[in-house]
Design a protein around this motif. Structure first.
Motif, short mmCIF file in Angstrom:
data_model
loop_
_atom_site.label_atom_id
_atom_site.label_comp_id
_atom_site.label_asym_id
_atom_site.label_seq_id
_atom_site.Cartn_x
_atom_site.Cartn_y
_atom_site.Cartn_z
N ASN A 80 0.94 -1.18 0.08
CA ASN A 80 0.05 -0.01 -0.04
C ASN A 80 0.86 1.12 0.02
O ASN A 80 0.39 2.23 0.30
N ARG A 81 2.07 1.09 -0.38
CA ARG A 81 3.02 2.19 -0.41
C ARG A 81 2.33 3.53 -1.24
O ARG A 81 2.12 3.13 -2.70
N SER A 82 2.42 4.53 -0.82
CA SER A 82 1.97 5.73 -1.62
C SER A 82 3.32 6.49 -2.20
O SER A 82 4.19 7.17 -1.30
N LYS A 83 3.51 6.57 -3.49
CA LYS A 83 4.77 7.22 -4.20
C LYS A 83 4.65 8.59 -3.69
O LYS A 83 5.63 9.17 -3.47
N ALA A 93 8.55 8.09 11.04
CA ALA A 93 7.01 7.81 11.39
C ALA A 93 6.42 7.15 10.17
O ALA A 93 5.04 6.59 10.35
N LEU A 94 6.93 7.50 9.06
CA LEU A 94 6.25 6.94 7.79
C LEU A 94 6.77 5.76 7.41
O LEU A 94 6.29 4.93 6.26
N GLU A 95 7.95 5.08 8.23
CA GLU A 95 8.15 3.75 7.64
C GLU A 95 7.42 2.50 7.69
O GLU A 95 7.49 1.63 6.84
N ASN A 96 6.46 2.59 8.57
CA ASN A 96 5.58 1.59 8.64
C ASN A 96 4.70 1.43 7.45
O ASN A 96 4.02 0.41 7.28
N ASN A 97 4.50 2.29 6.77
CA ASN A 97 3.65 2.55 5.51
C ASN A 97 4.69 2.31 4.43
O ASN A 97 4.05 1.60 3.35
N CYS A 98 5.61 3.17 4.46
CA CYS A 98 6.55 3.02 3.29
C CYS A 98 7.52 1.89 3.01
O CYS A 98 7.93 1.35 2.09
N GLY A 99 7.74 1.29 4.25
CA GLY A 99 8.80 0.27 4.48
C GLY A 99 10.35 0.59 4.71
O GLY A 99 10.72 1.82 4.48
N ARG A 100 10.84 -0.16 4.92
CA ARG A 100 12.28 -0.05 5.24
C ARG A 100 13.50 -1.49 5.05
O ARG A 100 13.45 -1.92 6.03
N SER A 101 13.81 -1.26 3.78
CA SER A 101 14.65 -2.40 3.52
C SER A 101 16.05 -2.37 3.98
O SER A 101 16.86 -1.55 3.47
N LEU A 102 16.41 -3.35 4.76
CA LEU A 102 17.54 -3.42 5.65
C LEU A 102 18.64 -4.47 5.22
O LEU A 102 19.77 -4.35 5.51
N GLY A 129 12.11 -6.91 -10.56
CA GLY A 129 11.67 -6.03 -9.56
C GLY A 129 10.24 -5.78 -9.36
O GLY A 129 9.46 -6.83 -9.86
N GLY A 130 9.74 -4.72 -8.88
CA GLY A 130 8.48 -4.41 -8.67
C GLY A 130 7.94 -4.59 -7.23
O GLY A 130 8.71 -4.27 -6.32
N VAL A 131 6.88 -4.96 -6.87
CA VAL A 131 6.24 -5.28 -5.54
C VAL A 131 6.67 -6.53 -5.03
O VAL A 131 6.41 -7.55 -5.66
N ALA A 132 7.61 -6.48 -3.89
CA ALA A 132 7.80 -7.72 -3.41
C ALA A 132 6.85 -8.72 -2.66
O ALA A 132 5.69 -8.13 -2.32
#
Length: 289
Positions: A80-83, A93-102, A129-132
């Motif tokens: 549900n990531r909003s570009k 605070a936005l990471e739980n929506n945008c994601g954070r690949s570590l 690529g694309g949505v994982a």
């Protein structure tokens, strides 16, 4: 405090091994991230040696396409990531929506990229690529809180990954875990518990063992996968700094990114604490390596 250049850019060093690592640096160059993106975390190259790929603060996985194109979008972990909301963000605070690949790692046989995301767990995306696709969000009924890194065994396709804490989101403590995901059975197995901020992990060249860094304990632990010591662990190297990511190279050596808490750049070869020939090389985070 990490120097600002390590936040905004990725540095690469071409190394030739001789007697002292500090004298090995032949050339370094930096790859500029697209502004205002911050926080490159984890590096991976695909089976065609293209890349590097890296996860950044706004949740995207980026791919380097050469000096003319720079970094381009490759993958995201949030369905549900909003570009509009996320691109360019450095707001935690936005990471739980945008994601954070570590954590990133390719399986060369299939070309798939495995991703450890601090909020969305263990995922995989195809070579285009694309949505994982999400693979796992918990182990033994305990949700992942802070997936931090991963490595893929090129012989088996098994993914080894770390959770810095079993209790806290985006924070490490003494409940860290080392785990593996078997793509054949689709099962997650906990290999080690009670790790002191489990950070980086890497599989040995021969697949006989996997190492994991403990940031709080300032050490590297080895977990044996094969041989007479299989399913046991031991201290691989005791450090004077806090280790983070760890990578192995084609020679079977391990390179460790560490925070020394000092501003100067330092690289040092650390002998293994055990009776094998692996070499552990330490690079201060301020070196950008």
């Amino acid at each position: 405090m990490v120097a600002m250049h390590t936040i905004f850019t990725i540095f690469f060093c071409i190394i030739s091994f001789t007697s002292r690592v500090s004298a090995l640096l032949e050339s370094c160059y930096k790859l500029q991230l697209p502004s205002p993106v911050l926080g490159p975390e984890a590096l991976a190259f695909d089976r065609n040696s293209e890349g590097p790929y890296t996860g950044v603060s706004d949740g995207r996985v980026l791919k380097w396409k050469g000096s003319s194109l720079g970094f381009v979008d490759f993958a995201i972990t949030s369905q549900n990531r909003s570009k509009e909301l996320c691109d360019g963000s450095s707001d935690p605070a936005l990471e739980n929506n945008c994601g954070r690949s570590l954590g990133l790692g390719f399986y060369n046989r299939t070309g798939e990229l495995s991703i450890a995301d601090a909020y969305f767990g263990l995922l995989v995306v195809g070579s285009n690529g694309g949505v994982a696709t999400q693979l796992a969000t918990s182990a033994e009924g305990v949700p992942f809180r802070f997936l931090n890194s991963l490595d893929v065994d090129q012989g088996t396709g098994i993914v080894y990954f770390t959770d810095a804490s079993a209790r806290f989101q985006r924070s490490g403590d003494m409940t860290g875990r080392l785990m593996k995901y078997n793509p054949m059975t689709k099962q997650v197995t906990v290999l080690l518990r009670g790790l002191a901020f489990a950070a980086g992990t890497a599989v040995s060249k021969d697949g006989a063992f996997v190492v994991v860094t403990e940031a709080i304990a300032s050490r590297i632990v080895r977990f044996w996968l094969q041989g007479p010591k299989a399913n046991t662990s031991e201290v691989f190297a005791q450090l004077l700094v806090q280790p983070d990511n760890i990578k192995s190279n084609a020679r079977g050596d391990f390179w460790v990114a560490a925070n020394t808490g000092k501003e100067e750049c330092r690289k040092e070869a650390l002998p293994s604490s055990l009776d094998r020939e692996e070499k552990v090389t330490l690079a201060d985070a301020d070196c950008g390596t």
